[in-house]
Motif scaffolding. Structure first.
Motif, PDB file in Angstrom:
ATOM      1  N   ALA A   1       9.078 -60.940  89.527  1.00 13.36           N
ATOM      2  CA  ALA A   1       8.410 -60.189  90.584  1.00 13.36           C
ATOM      3  C   ALA A   1       9.466 -59.559  91.483  1.00 13.36           C
ATOM      4  N   LEU A   2       9.347 -58.246  91.705  1.00 13.21           N
ATOM      5  CA  LEU A   2      10.147 -57.549  92.706  1.00 13.21           C
ATOM      6  C   LEU A   2       9.311 -57.525  93.978  1.00 13.21           C
ATOM      7  N   LEU A   3       9.784 -58.205  95.010  1.00 12.92           N
ATOM      8  CA  LEU A   3       8.992 -58.452  96.216  1.00 12.92           C
ATOM      9  C   LEU A   3       9.696 -57.886  97.439  1.00 12.92           C
ATOM     10  N   GLY A   4       8.934 -57.273  98.317  1.00 13.56           N
ATOM     11  CA  GLY A   4       9.507 -56.786  99.560  1.00 13.56           C
ATOM     12  C   GLY A   4       8.548 -55.862 100.274  1.00 13.56           C
TER      13      GLY A   4
ATOM     14  N   MET B   1       4.800 -53.368  85.790  1.00 18.39           N
ATOM     15  CA  MET B   1       3.563 -53.271  86.572  1.00 18.39           C
ATOM     16  C   MET B   1       3.900 -52.936  88.022  1.00 18.39           C
ATOM     17  N   ASP B   2       3.345 -51.827  88.501  1.00 18.41           N
ATOM     18  CA  ASP B   2       3.617 -51.366  89.862  1.00 18.41           C
ATOM     19  C   ASP B   2       2.405 -51.612  90.756  1.00 18.41           C
ATOM     20  N   GLU B   3       2.420 -52.733  91.468  1.00 17.12           N
ATOM     21  CA  GLU B   3       1.334 -53.136  92.376  1.00 17.12           C
ATOM     22  C   GLU B   3      -0.038 -52.922  91.738  1.00 17.12           C
ATOM     23  N   PRO B   4      -0.297 -53.510  90.579  1.00 15.24           N
ATOM     24  CA  PRO B   4      -1.514 -53.202  89.829  1.00 15.24           C
ATOM     25  C   PRO B   4      -2.794 -53.715  90.466  1.00 15.24           C
TER      26      PRO B   4
ATOM     27  N   TYR C   1       7.143 -57.069  87.678  1.00 19.76           N
ATOM     28  CA  TYR C   1       5.921 -56.859  88.460  1.00 19.76           C
ATOM     29  C   TYR C   1       6.304 -56.567  89.914  1.00 19.76           C
ATOM     30  N   VAL C   2       5.903 -55.409  90.411  1.00 20.76           N
ATOM     31  CA  VAL C   2       6.192 -55.027  91.792  1.00 20.76           C
ATOM     32  C   VAL C   2       5.025 -55.418  92.690  1.00 20.76           C
TER      33      VAL C   2
ATOM     34  N   GLY D   1       5.991 -50.600  78.253  1.00 16.62           N
ATOM     35  CA  GLY D   1       4.607 -50.438  78.688  1.00 16.62           C
ATOM     36  C   GLY D   1       4.559 -50.365  80.204  1.00 16.62           C
ATOM     37  N   MET D   2       3.720 -49.480  80.740  1.00 18.93           N
ATOM     38  CA  MET D   2       3.648 -49.281  82.193  1.00 18.93           C
ATOM     39  C   MET D   2       2.211 -49.400  82.664  1.00 18.93           C
ATOM     40  N   VAL D   3       2.005 -50.185  83.723  1.00 17.52           N
ATOM     41  CA  VAL D   3       0.688 -50.323  84.346  1.00 17.52           C
ATOM     42  C   VAL D   3       0.819 -49.852  85.784  1.00 17.52           C
ATOM     43  N   PHE D   4       0.070 -48.793  86.121  1.00 16.89           N
ATOM     44  CA  PHE D   4       0.199 -48.173  87.436  1.00 16.89           C
ATOM     45  C   PHE D   4      -0.826 -48.731  88.417  1.00 16.89           C
TER      46      PHE D   4
END
Length: 357
Positions: free
Chosen positions: A40-43, A164-167, A196-197, A85-88
């Motif tokens: 997880a990329l968190l901030g 995954m960008d804040e899905p 995962y952002v 794979g990208m989940v927006f």
């Protein structure tokens, strides 16, 4: 199940940078991610986490550093050449295509045979529990179902990484909880590697094997959820991990990692997280759930109650110290505004950092 994540050993970010003019959105980010990890990329907003994800995906070019998938440098490659794979956040589904066609779109673009597309789409739909919805259009689905379609579309191509960008940010609280469990289940079932952002620390704690906390484009701390929750290395990390009470004080005594801090007429004992010297200003960080009404004669931080909220099992109190510092704490009963309170915490729950005013 035959859908599985593509094989690789590690993804490595090496001093990755991205500048927008004079603004350094990502600064020398170095990180190694192993196969099968959930990172997880968190901030907070603007910290560089989504920019970092877009650099990995190839949606933005790096202005410095490199990205390596095992021994292959991939940052010069176009997004489709990386095969991730990208989940927006906003699902990004084709509104005129049914679920089946949305899920199979990436396979069709790759020239996969029709029979193989049908087989893998059926399997992906089953994995996200949408077998009965494959003939519907996205507009006929709930938000949670649309996000499941987006996940199925990302995993059906068997990517080495799922990004995954804040899905879950567009879903209501109940759906977020349900989808959180689904995302982790799918990750485990595939043996996938997921980046995962999120700006939600509870989401990161519940999902990730490791959390990368970012601030101002730089990595502040990397660790397991347990490490970051209990042992943040910097005050800004502590604040983001739920230590919402931040009080300025003066170091009165230090013995190993034990420290005594003077705050007004009160003193608190805590655990040292950064080097400090006696007499120096410092910050004390305490979680609201660890701060409570002190027993008579035990001292504590003196404050005036502002309000109390009932949270089902307990009350959460809000108080203000004489210098204007706001405090959140736990209470057994409702407290009248204006009442004087003394608040304390166990030393192991009090973290002390350098600085202060």
């Amino acid at each position: 199940m035959t859908i599985h994540a593509a094989n690789f050993r590690e993804l490595r970010l090496d001093r990755l940078c991205r500048d927008f003019g004079s603004h350094n959105a990502v600064k020398d980010v170095s990180l190694t991610i192993g196969k099968g990890e959930f990172i997880a990329l968190l901030g907070p907003s603007g910290c560089g986490k989504s920019t970092t994800l877009n650099l990995i995906a190839g949606l933005l070019p790096a202005t410095g550093g490199g990205i390596w998938l095992d021994d292959r440098r991939i940052d010069p490659l176009r997004p489709e050449e990386r095969g991730f794979g990208m989940v927006f956040q906003n699902y990004a589904l084709f509104p005129h295509m049914n679920v089946r066609k949305n899920i199979g779109f990436g396979l069709k673009m790759r020239g996969v045979a029709r029979a193989e597309i049908d087989r893998r789409v059926d399997e992906a739909a089953a994995l996200v529990r949408l077998q009965s919805q494959v003939e519907k259009l996205p507009g006929q689905l709930s938000g949670g179902q649309q996000q499941r379609v987006a996940i199925a579309r990302a995993i059906v191509v068997e990517p080495p990484l799922v990004l995954m960008d804040e899905p879950l940010s567009n879903l209501d609280a109940k759906l977020r909880l349900e989808m959180r469990a689904e995302i982790r289940r799918i990750h485990n079932a595939l043996g996938a590697t997921t980046i995962y952002v999120t700006h939600d620390q509870e989401e990161a704690l519940s999902l990730a094997d490791r959390i990368v906390v970012m601030r101002d484009g730089a990595v502040r701390q990397v660790g397991t959820p347990e490490d970051l929750f209990a042992r943040p290395e910097h005050l800004d990390v502590a604040e983001f991990m739920g230590f919402r009470n931040k009080v300025a004080g003066t170091v009165a005594a230090v013995s190993g990692d034990e420290v005594t801090v003077t705050i007004g007429d009160a003193s608190l004992r805590g655990r040292l997280r950064e080097p400090v010297s006696v007499g120096a200003p410092c910050w004390v960080a305490i979680r609201p759930e660890d701060l409570h009404m002190a027993a008579s004669g035990q001292g504590g931080l003196e404050a005036e109650a502002v309000s109390t909220e009932f949270r089902g099992r307990e009350f959460v109190g809000f108080a203000r110290m004489a210098d204007g510092t706001d405090l959140s704490f736990m209470a057994a009963d409702r407290i009248e505004p204006g009442a004087k309170v003394a608040l304390a915490a166990e030393p192991d729950r009090v973290l002390v950092f350098g600085g202060g005013r």
